[in-house]
Motif scaffolding. Structure first.
Motif, PDB file in Angstrom:
ATOM      1  N   VAL A   1      -7.468  -1.249   8.906  1.00  0.00           N
ATOM      2  CA  VAL A   1      -7.344   0.042   8.223  1.00  0.00           C
ATOM      3  C   VAL A   1      -6.066   0.106   7.393  1.00  0.00           C
ATOM      4  O   VAL A   1      -6.054   0.672   6.306  1.00  0.00           O
ATOM      5  CB  VAL A   1      -7.404   1.212   9.236  1.00  0.00           C
ATOM      6  N   VAL A   2      -4.999  -0.498   7.870  1.00  0.00           N
ATOM      7  CA  VAL A   2      -3.714  -0.326   7.176  1.00  0.00           C
ATOM      8  C   VAL A   2      -3.309  -1.519   6.310  1.00  0.00           C
ATOM      9  O   VAL A   2      -2.205  -1.522   5.759  1.00  0.00           O
ATOM     10  CB  VAL A   2      -2.563   0.001   8.165  1.00  0.00           C
TER      11      VAL A   2
ATOM     12  N   TRP B   1      -6.505  -0.995  13.738  1.00  0.00           N
ATOM     13  CA  TRP B   1      -5.254  -0.783  13.007  1.00  0.00           C
ATOM     14  C   TRP B   1      -5.055  -1.784  11.863  1.00  0.00           C
ATOM     15  O   TRP B   1      -4.778  -1.394  10.729  1.00  0.00           O
ATOM     16  CB  TRP B   1      -4.090  -0.851  14.005  1.00  0.00           C
TER      17      TRP B   1
ATOM     18  N   PHE C   1       0.836  -1.212   0.000  1.00  0.00           N
ATOM     19  CA  PHE C   1       0.000   0.000   0.000  1.00  0.00           C
ATOM     20  C   PHE C   1       0.869   1.260   0.000  1.00  0.00           C
ATOM     21  O   PHE C   1       0.459   2.301  -0.497  1.00  0.00           O
ATOM     22  CB  PHE C   1      -0.882   0.052   1.252  1.00  0.00           C
ATOM     23  N   GLY C   2       2.046   1.154   0.615  1.00  0.00           N
ATOM     24  CA  GLY C   2       2.936   2.312   0.662  1.00  0.00           C
ATOM     25  C   GLY C   2       3.359   2.735   2.054  1.00  0.00           C
ATOM     26  O   GLY C   2       3.868   3.848   2.237  1.00  0.00           O
ATOM     27  N   TRP C   3       3.130   1.870   3.030  1.00  0.00           N
ATOM     28  CA  TRP C   3       3.505   2.223   4.411  1.00  0.00           C
ATOM     29  C   TRP C   3       4.930   1.796   4.710  1.00  0.00           C
ATOM     30  O   TRP C   3       5.360   0.710   4.330  1.00  0.00           O
ATOM     31  CB  TRP C   3       2.560   1.533   5.409  1.00  0.00           C
TER      32      TRP C   3
ATOM     33  N   VAL D   1      -0.317   6.604  12.959  1.00  0.00           N
ATOM     34  CA  VAL D   1       0.291   5.756  11.926  1.00  0.00           C
ATOM     35  C   VAL D   1       1.313   6.582  11.149  1.00  0.00           C
ATOM     36  O   VAL D   1       0.968   7.364  10.274  1.00  0.00           O
ATOM     37  CB  VAL D   1      -0.787   5.186  10.984  1.00  0.00           C
TER      38      VAL D   1
ATOM     39  N   ARG E   1     -12.696  -1.453  12.464  1.00  0.00           N
ATOM     40  CA  ARG E   1     -11.976  -0.276  11.989  1.00  0.00           C
ATOM     41  C   ARG E   1     -10.716  -0.031  12.821  1.00  0.00           C
ATOM     42  O   ARG E   1     -10.294   1.092  13.035  1.00  0.00           O
ATOM     43  CB  ARG E   1     -12.881   0.957  12.011  1.00  0.00           C
TER      44      ARG E   1
END
Lengths: 454, 454
Positions: free
Chosen positions: B240-241, B237, B151-153, B190, B235
């Protein structure tokens, strides 16, 4: 180019290019924020954080609005704590299209850093920075709406970091490249999961967003680098936190006539989720009507609410246990409206939420979702026991709740809200002085003068 | 129940239940972290942040490792700045299954708060807290891998906040409920988009993660509430991520034999992305071979690298302009290996990256991705000009790069790396003392004694 376009726009925006309606909205937003921050100062979500973090405080340059003994701290902690206080009663402002509460993160960061500057900061300069931050914050919110919120992000704080960074960058007169880097440093700190709603951490979110944005601008002003495509890159903020991407068109509308987001800002008459407001508005009106009709609250047999479906989804708690939970209960909102005729932070104190009379009435209230009902509309029917066993219900239809776009709070209603929050903390005389000072925000030569009141 | 299960496990973990192999990994991790933090102290990503934030520093309780004039600051800023310094040369540790650099956020938070305590903190206690934090950090990483990273984290910092919160909660002996709230306050912050790679903000991420986690534990220890289902809720951590959700099984394995994540931690022999390490390892070996064969670098006509596809995806920069960009260039890595025979932070200074001889060789290097090549494997062929126009290439096949699981750095290699980083900052004598002190971490009665060296 989106991040750089934003940075160019923010760097070049002049006070003289703001329409009077925009300036007026900015003053109202700051006024409402100041009242909410003073009013939220003594809430545990604020005081626990203040006490817990006191050992880490730096040199006391910046006020904690409304704190006991006029406490000051460093600008970073002031941004955090004033940001928390301003949101803690769910009494702050709302950009209705995104349900962002826009002023909290931006104003908390801006006021904190303003007090550290060794030069005057005019009201015009402060307003320009505030508007700049709020515009970018809300455009970012619109760009990722609705998937961002659906994913589970608290959009007030996730966009608030970016708005705060932009506002502080503007105040510190950063170059366009520095401003872009500040946006990147803020965007990479994504604060706020909706899972925290109903706990202290919900109001921690806008506070931490203020602090994140402030730190981002401070770092960028010293040459820290991030990405010049932080928002729009393949793995930039918009794509990581949403399935939407409408930023390019939105950015093109920055500063255009009719496209000022701050003018769409609204102010809450009641300290709870905005979806409950039509019910509370109607119930407060009925409180007077019931009395006028010679009816008694004790004789109410049941209350029937017809509401927009979101009301039950977001605020369907039938048995709230404390003030924080009561904010998510349309039943508590209706009960205090009918019984007490008002809904201020005082009616969301734990003692009221657990009061036997309030609970007794609350348990008689029933709500039905109706797709045809608009979000700012509701219908209320109150039934009474009578000697004959039958009696016509007393009814109220609310077309547009007070505080909605079609029925905004008036200056005198905003002032009354300000008084309710500030008088118990500052006393009447000082509250009146702060109120006058805030309404004249655009005319001050040095807004650091606000410190004389706190 | 996942968040509460983690909190229960962390609260009850005792030093006596750690296997010797786990303790050994913890000491190595702390040792390597200390060297990297001292070595990264003078990098602009650290010094700019230090100077920019100095006006906000609180009471000086906690060391900035390796800083000029033994500077101290408050624990929050120490966590931030030591966390930045430890990551800035891309020289820190790697949990290979998640590519998390686990020690940075956890140790930076832990050391910062340890120094503020008014009681001795034994080496055993410190190690237990460090292990607790790293275990939870890496389990969280595994739970969201690989979608989270895709995703880009920046997974080091997104999980690092949680690890830091857990470690500090352990050190402060928080109750299970308080620990769960601390996890929630950390999880809602985050930090870290991969878009920032190649800029100062990349190393800001683990520093800010340390600070986020520290603040979370401090707030929770004072009664701040978040969510007791922060990680696993609809909803929360994890959802959501990421698109993954493997946390429940992973949490069940916490502390089980063979499931200690810290034992899978590896240490980088070279200060750059781990995917380049096989090429650098091979080129350093070839540096000696070329000389032994009587060949000269000037006569190299071209170099052919065969590498795992990720090498080109992540580190394919052909013309890096400075030290930060060079970390993402397999071509620079190969050039310094062949030409200089080493790859320490010294060979990633801007002056080396822009040196004409380095650039000339770099431009002769070509890389081909091969699906059959493992991540810790590579093949290198160096061709030379000769009088006759033809000459057999000199070749090197690296099966398992130094620093990989199959070829871990030895204690003497770790010590040499420590010396390379610390001697220029602390001098030889002091470096040797710190080195001895760190290797004996488990035997100290009060690790606050580390301050005598800094």
């Amino acid at each position: 180019m989106v991040t750089k376009t934003i940075a160019n726009w923010t760097s070049s925006l002049a006070y003289s290019s703001l329409p009077p309606s925009t300036t007026r909205s900015a003053i109202q937003s700051f006024y409402n924020w100041t009242g909410c921050t003073v009013g939220g100062n003594a809430h545990p979500a604020t005081t626990i954080a203040r006490n817990a973090l006191a050992p880490f405080f730096g040199a006391p340059t910046s006020m904690l609005l409304g704190s006991h003994q006029h406490q000051k701290t460093d600008a970073q902690h002031a941004a955090l704590l004033n940001g928390i206080a301003s949101h803690v009663h769910d009494y702050d402002d709302t950009h209705l299209e995104t349900i962002i509460h826009p002023t909290g993160p931006v104003a908390a960061a801006l006021l904190g850093i303003t007090e550290t500057l060794q030069r005057p900061v005019s009201g015009e300069e402060f307003i320009t920075a505030l508007v700049t931050g709020i515009e970018v914050e809300c455009k970012c919110g619109l760009a990722v709406w609705p998937s961002h919120y659906d994913f589970g992000w608290h959009i007030t704080s996730t966009t608030g970091s970016i708005g705060a960074a932009v506002a502080v960058s503007k105040l510190l007169d950063l170059s366009p490249d520095q401003s872009a880097h500040a946006i990147g440093i803020a965007a990479t700190q994504v604060i706020g999961l909706r899972e925290m709603f109903g706990s202290h951490t919900k109001s921690f979110h806008p506070g931490r967003a203020a602090q994140n944005g402030l730190m981002a601008a401070i770092l960028a002003s010293n040459g820290y680098t991030s990405s010049l495509e932080a928002l729009e890159a393949k793995r930039g903020w918009v794509n990581v936190v949403s399935d939407d991407n409408k930023l390019e068109d939105l950015v093109a509308s920055l500063g255009k006539e009719g496209a000022w987001e701050i003018e769409k800002n609204s102010f809450k008459p009641f300290p709870c989720g905005i979806v409950i407001h039509p019910v509370i508005d109607g119930c407060i009106q009925l409180h007077g009507v019931i009395d006028d009709c010679g009816k008694r609250n004790e004789d109410i047999t049941d209350v029937q609410l017809t509401v927009h479906p979101l009301v039950l989804e977001l605020t369907g708690k039938t048995k709230p246990r404390d003030g924080l939970e009561a904010k998510f209960s349309v039943y508590h909102g209706a009960a205090i409206g009918l019984l007490l005729g008002q809904a201020t932070p005082g009616q969301y104190e734990d003692a009221v939420v657990t009061d036997a009379e309030v609970i007794s009435l609350r348990d008689k209230i029933h709500a039905t979702a109706d797709e045809k009902c608009r979000p700012d509309e509701c219908h209320i029917a109150v039934n009474f026991a009578s000697a004959s066993g039958t009696s016509a219900p007393i009814e109220k239809h609310v077309d547009h709740a007070v505080g909605s776009v079609h029925c905004p709070m008036s200056v005198s209603q905003l002032t009354e809200k300000f008084m309710i929050q500030c008088v118990p903390v500052l006393g009447l005389e000082r509250t009146q002085k702060v109120s006058e000072w805030c309404w004249a925000l655009d005319r001050h030569e040095d807004i650091r003068g606000i410190k004389e009141f706190f």
